[in-house]
Design a protein around this motif. Structure first.
Motif, PDB file in Angstrom:
ATOM      1  N   ASN A 145       0.806  -1.221   0.000  1.00 50.44           N
ATOM      2  CA  ASN A 145       0.000   0.000   0.000  1.00 50.44           C
ATOM      3  C   ASN A 145       0.839   1.270   0.000  1.00 50.44           C
ATOM      4  OD1 ASN A 145      -3.131  -0.369   0.383  1.00 50.44           O
ATOM      5  ND2 ASN A 145      -2.140  -2.081   1.424  1.00 50.44           N
ATOM      6  N   LEU A 146       2.149   1.122  -0.089  1.00 48.04           N
ATOM      7  CA  LEU A 146       3.039   2.274  -0.084  1.00 48.04           C
ATOM      8  C   LEU A 146       3.319   2.708  -1.519  1.00 48.04           C
ATOM      9  CD1 LEU A 146       4.575   3.938   2.085  1.00 48.04           C
ATOM     10  CD2 LEU A 146       6.560   2.463   1.653  1.00 48.04           C
ATOM     11  N   ARG A 182       7.066   6.555   2.301  1.00 51.83           N
ATOM     12  CA  ARG A 182       7.832   6.282   3.510  1.00 51.83           C
ATOM     13  C   ARG A 182       6.945   5.574   4.537  1.00 51.83           C
ATOM     14  NH1 ARG A 182      12.386   8.770   5.863  1.00 51.83           N
ATOM     15  NH2 ARG A 182      13.070   8.842   3.684  1.00 51.83           N
ATOM     16  N   LEU A 183       7.455   4.460   5.058  1.00 56.33           N
ATOM     17  CA  LEU A 183       6.812   3.725   6.143  1.00 56.33           C
ATOM     18  C   LEU A 183       7.621   3.929   7.409  1.00 56.33           C
ATOM     19  CD1 LEU A 183       4.972   1.504   7.455  1.00 56.33           C
ATOM     20  CD2 LEU A 183       6.573  -0.182   6.519  1.00 56.33           C
ATOM     21  N   VAL A 184       6.955   4.357   8.491  1.00 56.62           N
ATOM     22  CA  VAL A 184       7.623   4.537   9.779  1.00 56.62           C
ATOM     23  C   VAL A 184       6.847   3.754  10.833  1.00 56.62           C
ATOM     24  CG1 VAL A 184       8.443   6.157  11.524  1.00 56.62           C
ATOM     25  CG2 VAL A 184       8.424   6.834   9.114  1.00 56.62           C
ATOM     26  N   VAL A 185       7.537   2.810  11.457  1.00 52.64           N
ATOM     27  CA  VAL A 185       6.945   1.967  12.493  1.00 52.64           C
ATOM     28  C   VAL A 185       7.622   2.263  13.823  1.00 52.64           C
ATOM     29  CG1 VAL A 185       6.726  -0.418  13.329  1.00 52.64           C
ATOM     30  CG2 VAL A 185       6.342   0.101  10.906  1.00 52.64           C
ATOM     31  N   LEU A 186       6.823   2.397  14.875  1.00 55.00           N
ATOM     32  CA  LEU A 186       7.346   2.398  16.238  1.00 55.00           C
ATOM     33  C   LEU A 186       6.724   1.195  16.925  1.00 55.00           C
ATOM     34  CD1 LEU A 186       9.048   4.073  18.353  1.00 55.00           C
ATOM     35  CD2 LEU A 186       6.824   4.826  19.226  1.00 55.00           C
ATOM     36  N   GLY A 228      16.347  -3.208   2.963  1.00 58.79           N
ATOM     37  CA  GLY A 228      16.839  -1.843   3.129  1.00 58.79           C
ATOM     38  C   GLY A 228      16.215  -1.095   4.295  1.00 58.79           C
ATOM     39  N   ALA A 229      15.251  -1.705   4.995  1.00 56.63           N
ATOM     40  CA  ALA A 229      14.627  -1.041   6.139  1.00 56.63           C
ATOM     41  C   ALA A 229      15.668  -0.793   7.233  1.00 56.63           C
ATOM     42  CB  ALA A 229      13.481  -1.886   6.678  1.00 56.63           C
ATOM     43  N   GLY A 268      11.671   3.065   2.899  1.00 58.88           N
ATOM     44  CA  GLY A 268      11.237   3.883   1.782  1.00 58.88           C
ATOM     45  C   GLY A 268      11.272   3.086   0.499  1.00 58.88           C
ATOM     46  N   ARG A 269      10.275   3.297  -0.361  1.00 60.00           N
ATOM     47  CA  ARG A 269      10.248   2.600  -1.636  1.00 60.00           C
ATOM     48  C   ARG A 269      10.991   3.404  -2.711  1.00 60.00           C
ATOM     49  NH1 ARG A 269       4.846  -0.231  -3.582  1.00 60.00           N
ATOM     50  NH2 ARG A 269       6.417  -1.017  -5.004  1.00 60.00           N
TER      51      ARG A 269
END
Length: 211
Positions: A121-122, A127-131, A194-195, A210-211
């Motif tokens: 879905n990106l 940019r995906l940011v997970v905490l 690459g995460a 990031g894609r």
């Protein structure tokens, strides 16, 4: 003795509750562009991060499985946020979100499957940011966990609301983490090459992709 110290620590936290996840919202926002189009906040809770994203985004979809916490999220409406009850795994691929955030949610869901769904879905360049939270396992994990104890006491004393009332964001149903950070890194390397993953104070880790 250890059990007595833990009990005292738990009593302090109950009397001085503060939102460990919200503590990192500004850090999350620093990982994102100044402006972006569509955003998705997974596990939005009472909506604090979604509203912060809405200051920069054209539109924000904020999802959570807990209907009670979503009722609180809608108490402060914004024209460009849509709150809805939904499991992240039910998102159809191709959402093309420029930003996806996910705070303290992945340990409630199948980790690899959910990462695949979020990546699908990106949008390109997104940019995906997970905490997230993890199960301490290594010496480094436990060292940082112990360092967090006095810091937690200090921040709790300074930030907690009077009367020990828990913030609304902390009323959602939660469960402890079961995955160690080494396993999180291994699965993420496979699903999100690459995460960047790093440990943080207050028993948290971050994942930025990031894609």
């Amino acid at each position: 003795m250890i059990s007595g110290v833990r009990a005292a620590f738990d009593r302090f936290n109950a009397a001085h509750p503060w939102d460990h996840n919200r503590h990192y919202h500004r850090w999350i926002l620093r990982q994102l562009p100044a402006r972006f189009g569509r955003a998705l906040d997974v596990g939005c809770g009472s909506g604090e991060l979604a509203r912060a994203l809405a200051e920069r985004a054209d539109s924000v979809d904020a999802i959570d499985q807990d209907p009670e916490i979503l009722r609180h999220a809608g108490d402060i409406p914004r024209h460009n946020i849509r709150f809805r009850q939904q499991d992240a795994r039910e998102l159809p691929p191709g959402g093309d979100y420029d930003v996806i955030t996910c705070v303290a949610t992945l340990h409630h869901l199948p980790f690899a499957e959910t990462l695949r769904t979020l990546r699908a879905n990106l949008a390109p360049g997104g940019r995906l940011v997970v905490l997230g939270v993890y199960q301490p396992q290594t010496i480094g994990d436990w060292t940082l966990a112990l360092m967090a104890v006095p810091a937690n006491l200090a921040v709790g004393w300074a930030k907690s609301p009077r009367g020990g009332k828990r913030p609304v964001a902390m009323t959602a149903v939660t469960r402890p983490a079961s995955m160690p950070l080494a396993e999180i890194r291994r699965v993420a390397a496979r699903e999100l090459p690459g995460a960047r993953i790093r440990r943080h104070l207050f028993w948290r880790y971050s994942l930025v992709f990031g894609r």
